[in-house]
Structures are given as C-alpha cells and as structure tokens.
Write a protein that holds these residues in place. Sequence first.
Motif, PDB file in Angstrom:
ATOM      1  N   ALA A  98     -31.022   8.591  37.072  1.00 21.70           N
ATOM      2  CA  ALA A  98     -31.148   9.305  35.794  1.00 21.70           C
ATOM      3  C   ALA A  98     -32.016  10.553  35.977  1.00 21.70           C
ATOM      4  O   ALA A  98     -31.680  11.640  35.500  1.00 21.70           O
ATOM      5  CB  ALA A  98     -31.757   8.376  34.741  1.00 21.70           C
ATOM      6  N   LEU A  99     -33.129  10.402  36.688  1.00 28.29           N
ATOM      7  CA  LEU A  99     -34.027  11.536  36.909  1.00 28.29           C
ATOM      8  C   LEU A  99     -33.327  12.627  37.721  1.00 28.29           C
ATOM      9  O   LEU A  99     -33.464  13.823  37.435  1.00 28.29           O
ATOM     10  CB  LEU A  99     -35.300  11.068  37.620  1.00 28.29           C
ATOM     11  N   THR A 100     -32.561  12.206  38.724  1.00 27.45           N
ATOM     12  CA  THR A 100     -31.812  13.165  39.544  1.00 27.45           C
ATOM     13  C   THR A 100     -30.852  13.971  38.670  1.00 27.45           C
ATOM     14  O   THR A 100     -30.783  15.204  38.767  1.00 27.45           O
ATOM     15  CB  THR A 100     -31.024  12.408  40.638  1.00 27.45           C
ATOM     16  N   ALA A 101     -30.134  13.276  37.806  1.00 25.41           N
ATOM     17  CA  ALA A 101     -29.172  13.959  36.931  1.00 25.41           C
ATOM     18  C   ALA A 101     -29.882  14.905  35.968  1.00 25.41           C
ATOM     19  O   ALA A 101     -29.428  16.029  35.729  1.00 25.41           O
ATOM     20  CB  ALA A 101     -28.352  12.927  36.166  1.00 25.41           C
ATOM     21  N   VAL A 102     -31.016  14.462  35.430  1.00 24.25           N
ATOM     22  CA  VAL A 102     -31.753  15.301  34.465  1.00 24.25           C
ATOM     23  C   VAL A 102     -32.296  16.552  35.160  1.00 24.25           C
ATOM     24  O   VAL A 102     -32.175  17.672  34.652  1.00 24.25           O
ATOM     25  CB  VAL A 102     -32.888  14.485  33.808  1.00 24.25           C
ATOM     26  N   LEU A 103     -32.889  16.376  36.337  1.00 22.80           N
ATOM     27  CA  LEU A 103     -33.426  17.541  37.060  1.00 22.80           C
ATOM     28  C   LEU A 103     -32.295  18.493  37.432  1.00 22.80           C
ATOM     29  O   LEU A 103     -32.436  19.714  37.335  1.00 22.80           O
ATOM     30  CB  LEU A 103     -34.150  17.109  38.333  1.00 22.80           C
ATOM     31  N   GLY A 104     -31.187  17.914  37.894  1.00 24.82           N
ATOM     32  CA  GLY A 104     -30.042  18.746  38.253  1.00 24.82           C
ATOM     33  C   GLY A 104     -29.576  19.560  37.055  1.00 24.82           C
ATOM     34  O   GLY A 104     -29.298  20.757  37.153  1.00 24.82           O
ATOM     35  N   ASP A 105     -29.526  18.907  35.905  1.00 28.63           N
ATOM     36  CA  ASP A 105     -29.102  19.586  34.673  1.00 28.63           C
ATOM     37  C   ASP A 105     -30.081  20.701  34.305  1.00 28.63           C
ATOM     38  O   ASP A 105     -29.689  21.832  34.036  1.00 28.63           O
ATOM     39  CB  ASP A 105     -29.023  18.551  33.551  1.00 28.63           C
ATOM     40  N   LEU A 106     -31.364  20.401  34.329  1.00 30.76           N
ATOM     41  CA  LEU A 106     -32.347  21.380  33.861  1.00 30.76           C
ATOM     42  C   LEU A 106     -32.564  22.512  34.866  1.00 30.76           C
ATOM     43  O   LEU A 106     -32.785  23.653  34.484  1.00 30.76           O
ATOM     44  CB  LEU A 106     -33.683  20.680  33.570  1.00 30.76           C
ATOM     45  N   ALA A 107     -32.517  22.184  36.152  1.00 33.24           N
ATOM     46  CA  ALA A 107     -32.815  23.215  37.163  1.00 33.24           C
ATOM     47  C   ALA A 107     -31.632  24.143  37.391  1.00 33.24           C
ATOM     48  O   ALA A 107     -31.801  25.239  37.891  1.00 33.24           O
ATOM     49  CB  ALA A 107     -33.222  22.563  38.478  1.00 33.24           C
ATOM     50  N   ALA A 108     -30.451  23.702  37.014  1.00 27.76           N
ATOM     51  CA  ALA A 108     -29.289  24.566  37.230  1.00 27.76           C
ATOM     52  C   ALA A 108     -28.674  25.009  35.924  1.00 27.76           C
ATOM     53  O   ALA A 108     -27.778  25.844  35.925  1.00 27.76           O
ATOM     54  CB  ALA A 108     -28.235  23.807  38.027  1.00 27.76           C
TER      55      ALA A 108
ATOM     56  N   ALA B 145     -39.754  10.857  41.811  1.00 30.82           N
ATOM     57  CA  ALA B 145     -39.656  12.320  41.869  1.00 30.82           C
ATOM     58  C   ALA B 145     -39.216  12.766  43.266  1.00 30.82           C
ATOM     59  O   ALA B 145     -38.294  13.574  43.411  1.00 30.82           O
ATOM     60  CB  ALA B 145     -41.006  12.937  41.505  1.00 30.82           C
ATOM     61  N   PHE B 146     -39.878  12.226  44.295  1.00 33.83           N
ATOM     62  CA  PHE B 146     -39.470  12.585  45.671  1.00 33.83           C
ATOM     63  C   PHE B 146     -38.039  12.090  45.944  1.00 33.83           C
ATOM     64  O   PHE B 146     -37.250  12.764  46.610  1.00 33.83           O
ATOM     65  CB  PHE B 146     -40.432  11.986  46.693  1.00 33.83           C
ATOM     66  N   ALA B 147     -37.721  10.913  45.428  1.00 39.29           N
ATOM     67  CA  ALA B 147     -36.373  10.368  45.642  1.00 39.29           C
ATOM     68  C   ALA B 147     -35.326  11.256  44.986  1.00 39.29           C
ATOM     69  O   ALA B 147     -34.246  11.494  45.548  1.00 39.29           O
ATOM     70  CB  ALA B 147     -36.300   8.939  45.083  1.00 39.29           C
ATOM     71  N   ALA B 148     -35.642  11.772  43.800  1.00 32.97           N
ATOM     72  CA  ALA B 148     -34.696  12.652  43.103  1.00 32.97           C
ATOM     73  C   ALA B 148     -34.523  13.971  43.863  1.00 32.97           C
ATOM     74  O   ALA B 148     -33.411  14.494  43.966  1.00 32.97           O
ATOM     75  CB  ALA B 148     -35.174  12.910  41.678  1.00 32.97           C
ATOM     76  N   VAL B 149     -35.619  14.495  44.408  1.00 33.15           N
ATOM     77  CA  VAL B 149     -35.523  15.734  45.210  1.00 33.15           C
ATOM     78  C   VAL B 149     -34.620  15.485  46.420  1.00 33.15           C
ATOM     79  O   VAL B 149     -33.742  16.295  46.742  1.00 33.15           O
ATOM     80  CB  VAL B 149     -36.934  16.211  45.641  1.00 33.15           C
TER      81      VAL B 149
END
Length: 426
Positions: free
Chosen positions: A412-422, A117-121
Amino acid sequence: MTSGPTGRTGPTGPTGPPPGVGARTLDRLTADLADVGRAPGGGYARSAWTPVDHELRAWFVEQAQVRGLDVVVDRAGNLWAWWGDPDAQGPGVVTGSHLDSVPGGGAFDGPLGVVSAFAAVDALRAAGLAPRVPVGVVCFADEEGARFGLACTGSRVLTGALAPDRALPLTDADGTSLADALRSAGRPPLAADPEALARVGAFVELHVEQGRALADHEDRTGVRAPVAVGSGIWPHGRWRVDLHGRADHAGTTPMDRRSDPVLDLADLVVRTRDAAVRAGALATVGKVLVEPGGVNAIASRVRAWVDARAPHEEQVHEVLAALADLAPRRESWTPATSFDADLAARVARVVGVESGLAGAAPVVATGAGHDAGVLAVAGVPVAMLFVRNPTGVSHSPEEHAERDDCVAGVAALTAVLGDLAAGDGT
Ligand SMILES: [Zn+2]
C-alpha cells in the motif's frame, strides 16, 4: 481511479514491481532490528539518545547508504535519507516514522514505518520508477518522549512548535538533561530547522494500528482490509494533580487520625475512569509519585498524572470538569488534528485498490499522537496508513501485526508513494 507511475492498477498488475521485493526487504530489515534494545522484562527499551538509540540511528544511516540515498541530519536531530535532491527538485514526498520506543514497548510501533519506507523505496526502484519529485525516508528523533517526558520532540523542535529552551533542560529519571544527553552523543543542541521542513512537500507515515478499528473490518464484498488510512488525531491533554497529606508512622498512627493522600489518589483514579466512561473519552492515571514512598510510612504527598483524549475536545473538557476540585494543572495540550481530507481520500482510493477492496480503504481517526500530526499542524499535507493489529494492544510486548498484513502495508505504501511522487502534485 488513481493509478501509479508504473501503470499498476492492483496487486496483480502486470507492470508492477517484481513480486516480493518489498516483502523481502521487510523481512530482512525486521530481522536486523529484532535483537536491538531488547528489555530484560520483555519488549524493547529504546529510549532516545541512549547507546541503543545510537545503534538504531547508525543502522538507519547504513540502510540509506547501501541504497545510495543522501543522508541529512537536521538541526532537530531527525535523520533523512533522500532519493533525489530536495533542494534542487523539491519539495519531496517523504515517508518514515521513528525507531525509539517506550520502556517495554513492542516491535512494531515506529520501526514498522521505517522498515516499510525502505521496503517501499526498494519496490519502487525495482519497478523502474523515476520519481518526478525526490522521495525521502525519515527517522524522527525521540518520538515517544519516554526518557524526557515530551512526546514528538524531534518533529516539534523541527517545526518550531517546541522551543529548544523548553526541551533542553528536561531531565530523565537519572537526572541527566536532554542537553547533556545530546552532548554525550556528540550532537549539538537542538534547534528548529525551517529549511529541512521546507523540503517536505507531503508526508506519509505508516504505523501499526494502536486500536482495533480494523480488526473486524470487511468491505461490502467480505474482503478484510489489512490497511486503513488516517483521518486525523484526537485532541489530547496531560494534567498533573498534587494531593497533599501528612507524613506519619504506619505502625503507630490510628486510622482515624491520618491524613493520607493515597486515599485521595484512589478516589482520583476511580473518578477519572467514571468521568471518561460518561463522556465517551479515554482517560488514564498511568504515572504516580508517592512521597516519601516508604512501605511503612503514610505519604506526605502524591503527584499523579491524568492523560485524557476523545474524538471531540468537549469530551476531554467534561472529564477534567469532573476533577476540577482537585485543581489539575495542565502540562500539555494538543488540539484535534485533521489530516488533509483530499489527500486522505486519494490515498484511501489507492490503498483500497492495492488491498483488493471493492472501494476505498477504511478511514479512521486515532487517539495516539504521531509525528505526522505535528507536521500536519505545521501545514504539511500528511497521510497515515495503519496496519491491522489483531488485538489492538500497543506500547507493550504483546503488540503485534501479522506478516501478511505488514506485507500488505508495504504494498500500500509503495502504491501511495508511487502515486504521489509521479502524480500531479500533492
Ligand atoms: Zn509510534
């Protein structure tokens, strides 16, 4: 096709995060935790509300602070680190997991989700993402329930699924109650926290896989998938069985004059296994108390616990029906939990692209309980990512995930968060 806020369309996308930011954070934070709470017999001993747990929680707060994230401790004891203000701009998209472990647990179950999670942030920030909704990192308290016997205590109390009055009197093996453990930790007693829950618009939990669904999975072009998406959690129950006998002397009581409940225990174990195999379920007798427990005494009573899970509730009921004459008492029951199917499909598409697959990432159900399941039951849209575990072994020092797969998990988590947060909402 769903593309992230950075216009990124794949692992080699030209405008994605600088290569290696997420991987570097993953390596650094994994190394931070490597020696915290090592168990003498191997693996980790990170029970909730112990000095080791306090050290892990302090580490979480420190990681939030060095990133300038706002730390909130909710009334159920869970830690939140917010990028953006969820009260002003929320609800937000949250990711994270837990840092506690079972006794002798592995290095990945829980911490991989928090570290990722921290790495994705870090990766999202390095890519210059300005999220439209706040992004949160959470560390749920007492997920394993190893010390006080109730799993997912932090998330269950948070959502109101578990009344604090039921949790606080529970005692550990030394007789310390959860209420006392919190007091010694300088924490107030636990309480539900609807305000904290309302800040969560969607929750994505990354977790090491606790099975082998992914180990041999290839897409139609032969690319092996390092990350799967969860569809839900199997129904799961725990039952207690009391077997009674007559205490007597091991050296003087003839074999034909004994009433030995340990023999009934042996029968229970074999019948549980046979019933599970017949029903296509998983059932385990993993905890046993023999009284008085003397090496030279015939037992007076055996107390055994049966854990049973299966893809469908009827299969669990079939196992219990086979034990009905032993009057098992139900101690907990968690119905089947289905995650939001639209969200799972969306996340699977994003993960499939990120993993270089020809289509969406595989979608699998799991028999292991998670805080994500508790939030799903409370009505939060939830998705889970599972990182491949080559042996499937978990809750053991043998638990393992390859670094490359963990790096793929972060991507994968980075891409998913990017997708959902934006993206266009969750
Ligand atoms: Zn876990």
